[in-house]
Structure formats: C-alpha cells, structure tokens
Write a protein that holds these residues in place. Sequence first.
Motif, mmCIF file in Angstrom:
data_model
loop_
_atom_site.group_PDB
_atom_site.id
_atom_site.type_symbol
_atom_site.label_atom_id
_atom_site.label_comp_id
_atom_site.label_asym_id
_atom_site.label_seq_id
_atom_site.Cartn_x
_atom_site.Cartn_y
_atom_site.Cartn_z
ATOM 1 N N ALA A 129 -6.163 -13.871 5.844
ATOM 2 C CA ALA A 129 -5.137 -14.261 4.874
ATOM 3 C C ALA A 129 -5.046 -13.159 3.823
ATOM 4 C CB ALA A 129 -5.518 -15.595 4.237
ATOM 5 N N GLY A 130 -4.027 -13.274 2.953
ATOM 6 C CA GLY A 130 -3.929 -12.328 1.847
ATOM 7 C C GLY A 130 -2.602 -11.612 1.732
ATOM 8 N N ILE A 131 -1.758 -11.734 2.751
ATOM 9 C CA ILE A 131 -0.402 -11.192 2.683
ATOM 10 C C ILE A 131 0.554 -12.377 2.668
ATOM 11 C CG2 ILE A 131 1.348 -9.778 3.811
ATOM 12 C CD1 ILE A 131 -1.026 -8.190 2.709
ATOM 13 N N ASP A 184 -1.508 -13.033 -3.195
ATOM 14 C CA ASP A 184 -1.145 -11.718 -2.683
ATOM 15 C C ASP A 184 -2.326 -10.785 -2.912
ATOM 16 O OD1 ASP A 184 -0.121 -9.309 -1.947
ATOM 17 O OD2 ASP A 184 1.542 -9.305 -3.372
ATOM 18 N N PHE A 185 -2.993 -10.416 -1.835
ATOM 19 C CA PHE A 185 -4.178 -9.562 -1.902
ATOM 20 C C PHE A 185 -3.859 -8.099 -1.600
ATOM 21 C CE2 PHE A 185 -8.673 -11.342 -1.918
ATOM 22 C CZ PHE A 185 -8.354 -12.376 -2.780
ATOM 23 N N SER A 186 -2.598 -7.720 -1.694
ATOM 24 C CA SER A 186 -2.216 -6.349 -1.336
ATOM 25 C C SER A 186 -3.019 -5.317 -2.116
ATOM 26 C CB SER A 186 -0.717 -6.136 -1.583
ATOM 27 O OG SER A 186 0.052 -6.961 -0.749
ATOM 28 N N SER A 187 -3.136 -5.521 -3.424
ATOM 29 C CA SER A 187 -3.864 -4.549 -4.243
ATOM 30 C C SER A 187 -5.355 -4.561 -3.925
ATOM 31 C CB SER A 187 -3.639 -4.833 -5.732
ATOM 32 O OG SER A 187 -4.098 -6.130 -6.073
ATOM 33 N N THR A 188 -5.887 -5.728 -3.551
ATOM 34 C CA THR A 188 -7.307 -5.834 -3.193
ATOM 35 C C THR A 188 -7.587 -5.079 -1.900
ATOM 36 O OG1 THR A 188 -7.405 -8.009 -4.240
ATOM 37 C CG2 THR A 188 -9.194 -7.445 -2.739
ATOM 38 N N PHE A 189 -6.720 -5.256 -0.913
ATOM 39 C CA PHE A 189 -6.892 -4.518 0.341
ATOM 40 C C PHE A 189 -6.765 -3.015 0.086
ATOM 41 C CE2 PHE A 189 -5.192 -8.569 2.330
ATOM 42 C CZ PHE A 189 -6.414 -8.948 2.864
ATOM 43 N N ILE A 215 -2.022 -5.061 6.299
ATOM 44 C CA ILE A 215 -3.398 -4.863 5.822
ATOM 45 C C ILE A 215 -3.955 -3.543 6.348
ATOM 46 C CG2 ILE A 215 -5.762 -5.751 5.921
ATOM 47 C CD1 ILE A 215 -4.537 -8.586 5.997
ATOM 48 N N ALA A 216 -3.705 -3.262 7.621
ATOM 49 C CA ALA A 216 -4.195 -2.017 8.217
ATOM 50 C C ALA A 216 -3.612 -0.797 7.509
ATOM 51 C CB ALA A 216 -3.865 -1.976 9.702
ATOM 52 N N ALA A 217 -2.360 -0.898 7.075
ATOM 53 C CA ALA A 217 -1.736 0.209 6.361
ATOM 54 C C ALA A 217 -2.304 0.358 4.946
ATOM 55 C CB ALA A 217 -0.225 0.008 6.296
ATOM 56 N N LEU A 218 -2.749 -0.753 4.366
ATOM 57 C CA LEU A 218 -3.261 -0.724 2.997
ATOM 58 C C LEU A 218 -4.697 -0.219 2.907
ATOM 59 C CD1 LEU A 218 -1.818 -4.133 1.712
ATOM 60 C CD2 LEU A 218 -1.149 -1.846 0.920
ATOM 61 N N ILE A 219 -5.511 -0.515 3.912
ATOM 62 C CA ILE A 219 -6.919 -0.090 3.904
ATOM 63 C C ILE A 219 -7.012 1.277 4.565
ATOM 64 C CG2 ILE A 219 -9.259 -0.615 4.665
ATOM 65 C CD1 ILE A 219 -8.563 -3.566 4.585
ATOM 66 N N SER A 220 -7.483 2.251 3.826
ATOM 67 C CA SER A 220 -7.448 3.634 4.321
ATOM 68 C C SER A 220 -8.338 3.850 5.543
ATOM 69 C CB SER A 220 -7.839 4.604 3.200
ATOM 70 O OG SER A 220 -9.138 4.311 2.700
ATOM 71 N N LYS A 221 -9.523 3.249 5.563
ATOM 72 C CA LYS A 221 -10.448 3.425 6.686
ATOM 73 C C LYS A 221 -10.381 2.203 7.600
ATOM 74 C CE LYS A 221 -13.680 6.074 3.826
ATOM 75 N NZ LYS A 221 -15.066 6.095 3.260
#
Length: 249
Positions: A129-131, A184-189, A215-221
């Motif tokens: 969840a988160g988006i 909205d967890f966008s900034s957290t991810f 989420i995959a696009a937001l988390i760099s690794k």
Amino acid sequence: MAQKRIVYQGEYFELSYEKVKPQIADSLGILETPIMLFLHGWGSNKELMKSTFAQYFNEYEHIYLDMPGFGNSPNENPLTTLDYAHIVEIFIKEVSGVEAKNCIIVGHSFGGKVAVLCQPKEVILLSSAGIRVPKSLKVRLKIIFAKIIGKCGLGRFGKIFRSSDVKAMNEGMYQTFKNVVDEDFSSTFSAYKGKASIFWGKNDSATPLFCGQTIAALISKSRFFPMEGNHYFFLHQGGNIEKLYRSGV
C-alpha cells in the motif's frame, strides 16, 4: 507461538510472534544469523506469511509478527502507520537484540508501508500500500453520507456505511483504519535509501499494478517483478519469489 509485551507511549502491547530458525544455520551449528522479519497486510496475520515463506530463504532466521489489532495481538488504541513502525522497531530489538535497520523486512500491503518506515537495509515489498488509488463513485458517496451523518450528531448510524472488513472492529481499530487507509507514501518511498525488491500481482485490484510501478520508480535501488495473481498473488509462490529475488536482475 510466543508473546512479547512491549511498552510504547505509556501503553502495553501484547504481541504474538513466532521465530523459525534457519535450516542451514542449524545444520552448520551457526549461532548468529541474519534476520528476516515478515509483516502481514491489513486484516491478515502472521500465519498467512509463514505458510508462504517458512520453507524459503533458509539462511535467515524468520520472525513472523502479528501487528497490534491483528491475529493474536489485541489492540484498542488508535494508531498511525508511524506508530506501527515504532512498535515494530521496539519489538524486533527486544526479541532479537538487532535493530530493524539491520534486518530485511518483508511486507505485504499495509505491512509494506510499515516496513519502509522502519528504514531497514533492505525490503521485500508484496503489493505494498502507499500509492493512492482513485475511489469509485459508490465509495465516494458512502464517505459523503457518513460525514453528513456525523456532522448531524448521528455518528452511531454512520456504522452502516463502514466497509465489510472493518464492521467487526473495535472503535480504536476503526480509528486506526481511518488513519492509515488513504495515505500517500510517495515521499516516504522516494526518501528510502535501502534496497527494495518489489513483487506485484498483475491482476491486483486493491493496489493495482501501476502502484507497484510507481513505487519502483520512486525507490532508487529497486527491482520490480510483476507476477500472475491478485492482491494475494504471493500465496503458493514463495519459491518463485525466492528465485526471482536471487536472480540478480
């Protein structure tokens, strides 16, 4: 199954959990092994996670936790997702002597949000969840009517508009549900700096595929693995998830 009492913000929480010792470590006589912590989704419990993963990732010590309000961990206190993360951090430190940041945390749905907030070195996210997902017209109307009833001082009648998965909850958990359901967890991810292996059901309607891609696009690794199935796609796919995780892709 074991119970651990922890104290958080002056309140006691009785947490049900289970440890599964790694088979490889047992055979080699290794005393200290890395920890993999499993966090279930909303309305679920540790048994679901254990049934899927107990025979995989055998070099890790598995810890399966019923988070407060689920399974055999009672709760009547209104909580936020951040509260859950702090509770998990206290719990893992007290039962293992290891800080959450040094674990790998596997989180499904709501458990994925909690996992990332713990800032571990690595997460495995299962349809997290988160988006935010746009609500249907039916759901939006129910929310509007419930708010109108509340403002009219008829809050007790608002229960008829509650979704089926929360009608049986005590008031504390219902308030918790309202706190966490539409975050909205966008900034957290985006701020998460650890490694993330993200697995997703292609036919997930609760957290659609675009949520995982976001989420995959937001988390760099991060690595992203779409798989056949719905929101509970991972059931009976523990072996496939392990193979993909180890694939180095």
